[in-house]
Design a protein around this motif. Structure first.
Motif, PDB file in Angstrom:
ATOM      1  N   VAL A 165       0.815  -1.222   0.000  1.00 19.61           N
ATOM      2  CA  VAL A 165       0.000   0.000   0.000  1.00 19.61           C
ATOM      3  C   VAL A 165       0.844   1.265   0.000  1.00 19.61           C
ATOM      4  O   VAL A 165       2.002   1.255   0.419  1.00 19.61           O
ATOM      5  CB  VAL A 165      -0.955   0.029   1.229  1.00 19.61           C
ATOM      6  N   PRO A 166       0.235   2.370  -0.443  1.00 15.98           N
ATOM      7  CA  PRO A 166       0.934   3.652  -0.379  1.00 15.98           C
ATOM      8  C   PRO A 166       1.081   4.121   1.075  1.00 15.98           C
ATOM      9  O   PRO A 166       0.383   3.610   1.960  1.00 15.98           O
ATOM     10  CB  PRO A 166       0.035   4.593  -1.180  1.00 15.98           C
ATOM     11  N   PRO A 167       1.980   5.082   1.299  1.00 19.06           N
ATOM     12  CA  PRO A 167       2.284   5.520   2.666  1.00 19.06           C
ATOM     13  C   PRO A 167       1.067   5.930   3.498  1.00 19.06           C
ATOM     14  O   PRO A 167       1.013   5.641   4.689  1.00 19.06           O
ATOM     15  CB  PRO A 167       3.227   6.696   2.460  1.00 19.06           C
ATOM     16  N   ASP A 168       0.079   6.599   2.880  1.00 19.41           N
ATOM     17  CA  ASP A 168      -1.039   7.077   3.716  1.00 19.41           C
ATOM     18  C   ASP A 168      -1.827   5.901   4.307  1.00 19.41           C
ATOM     19  O   ASP A 168      -2.326   5.983   5.427  1.00 19.41           O
ATOM     20  CB  ASP A 168      -1.952   8.027   2.945  1.00 19.41           C
ATOM     21  N   LEU A 169      -1.902   4.802   3.594  1.00 22.05           N
ATOM     22  CA  LEU A 169      -2.601   3.636   4.153  1.00 22.05           C
ATOM     23  C   LEU A 169      -1.782   2.978   5.263  1.00 22.05           C
ATOM     24  O   LEU A 169      -2.336   2.487   6.250  1.00 22.05           O
ATOM     25  CB  LEU A 169      -2.940   2.620   3.058  1.00 22.05           C
ATOM     26  N   ALA A 170      -0.472   2.983   5.118  1.00 25.19           N
ATOM     27  CA  ALA A 170       0.375   2.479   6.207  1.00 25.19           C
ATOM     28  C   ALA A 170       0.133   3.341   7.448  1.00 25.19           C
ATOM     29  O   ALA A 170       0.049   2.834   8.568  1.00 25.19           O
ATOM     30  CB  ALA A 170       1.842   2.501   5.797  1.00 25.19           C
ATOM     31  N   GLY A 171      -0.007   4.655   7.212  1.00 26.13           N
ATOM     32  CA  GLY A 171      -0.300   5.572   8.313  1.00 26.13           C
ATOM     33  C   GLY A 171      -1.616   5.226   8.990  1.00 26.13           C
ATOM     34  O   GLY A 171      -1.729   5.231  10.216  1.00 26.13           O
ATOM     35  N   GLN A 172      -2.605   4.883   8.177  1.00 30.37           N
ATOM     36  CA  GLN A 172      -3.907   4.524   8.749  1.00 30.37           C
ATOM     37  C   GLN A 172      -3.845   3.195   9.504  1.00 30.37           C
ATOM     38  O   GLN A 172      -4.580   2.988  10.461  1.00 30.37           O
ATOM     39  CB  GLN A 172      -4.953   4.454   7.646  1.00 30.37           C
ATOM     40  N   LEU A 173      -2.986   2.299   9.048  1.00 25.36           N
ATOM     41  CA  LEU A 173      -2.833   1.031   9.774  1.00 25.36           C
ATOM     42  C   LEU A 173      -2.226   1.290  11.150  1.00 25.36           C
ATOM     43  O   LEU A 173      -2.656   0.718  12.156  1.00 25.36           O
ATOM     44  CB  LEU A 173      -1.955   0.060   8.978  1.00 25.36           C
ATOM     45  N   PHE A 174      -1.250   2.180  11.181  1.00 23.13           N
ATOM     46  CA  PHE A 174      -0.671   2.583  12.468  1.00 23.13           C
ATOM     47  C   PHE A 174      -1.754   3.211  13.355  1.00 23.13           C
ATOM     48  O   PHE A 174      -1.892   2.867  14.537  1.00 23.13           O
ATOM     49  CB  PHE A 174       0.488   3.559  12.235  1.00 23.13           C
TER      50      PHE A 174
END
Ligand SMILES: *Cc1c(COP(=O)(O)O)cnc(C)c1O
Length: 247
Positions: free
Chosen positions: A46-55
């Motif tokens: 996934v793109p970075p913003d989705l990684a951010g949402q996972l966090f």
């Protein structure tokens, strides 16, 4: 294709909760304490913003398989105000680390799962040492000798562990493995058991020099088998992105 962003956050929270519950259940089935198993949320798809949402959904260990993608995500996290202490957000590299990417990657890492040669061990150790760190690492092992898989053969491991007292910039914490591509659940379980047995042998042989208490094994399709065999870190990707990333 990405689902609409308002539902994405909800889906991710649900997926994260489900994965945690499944890991919890697998621990219960294996008669193990769920505290012994940590989930590495694999954000490589996934793109970075989705990684951010996972966090944001609660996943505090994120795994990437390519240094470049790790850099991009770390930069995004900093820019998006998620520049949290390393104790709250840990980045694990689960794929091959090229030596020319070492210098930039190392300061971002909490753990390297994929140490796959003595040469890399020496390079990581000296780089870590030079920035005053001792990086936790896992030795990636290929117990089946499958040539399509990366990792050290069981026979190569003692030579690295014999050098451990010289490798002052790394701390070898355990082993990492993947099951063979076409393995059935039963075969995967057997391969993971072999990894654990290998760990137990090495632990005895190098007693007093290393504590190999981490076993990184198990992905979305085989985390149950891995947990039954003693995994302490499961690397879950696909299950977390269900309904968010369309096939
Ligand atoms: C992609 C990847 C995973 C996650 O696999 P899923 O099947 O998507 O859960 C785990 N470990 C490594 C090394 C990977 O590259």
């Amino acid at each position: 294709m990405l689902a609409a962003s308002d539902t994405t956050a909800r889906l991710l929270r649900d997926n994260w909760a489900r994965v945690c519950e499944q890991v919890h259940d697998a621990c219960a089935c294996a008669g193990r304490d769920a505290q012994q198993v940590q989930v590495v949320g694999v954000s490589k798809y996934v793109p970075p913003d989705l990684a951010g949402q996972l966090f944001d959904a609660g996943c505090t260990i994120l795994g990437e398989n390519r240094p470049q993608s790790l850099w991009d995500k770390v930069a995004y996290f900093q820019a998006s105000g998620r520049d949290v202490p390393a104790a709250c957000l840990r980045w694990h590299l689960i794929g091959h680390l090229q030596r020319n990417k070492l210098r930039r990657t190392l300061p971002m890492l909490s753990m390297l799962h994929s140490l796959d040669s003595l040469r890399l061990a020496e390079a990581v150790s000296s780089e870590a040492h030079s920035i005053g760190r001792r990086l936790p690492v896992l030795l990636e092992v290929n117990v089946t000798g499958d040539s399509s898989k990366t990792g050290l053969s069981a026979a190569e491991l003692p030579a690295i562990l014999a050098q451990v007292d010289q490798l002052t910039g790394i701390e070898i914490k355990g082993l990492m493995a993947m099951s063979s591509l076409a393995a059935s659940a039963q075969e995967a379980r057997h391969e993971f058991e072999q990894v654990r047995e290998l760990r137990d042998q090495l632990q005895q042989e190098f007693h007093g020099h290393v504590t190999l208490d981490q076993l990184s094994m198990g992905m979305s399709g085989d985390y149950r088998e891995a947990i039954a065999a003693g995994a302490t870190l499961v690397r879950i990707g696909s299950s977390l992105w269900e309904g968010i990333l369309e096939p």
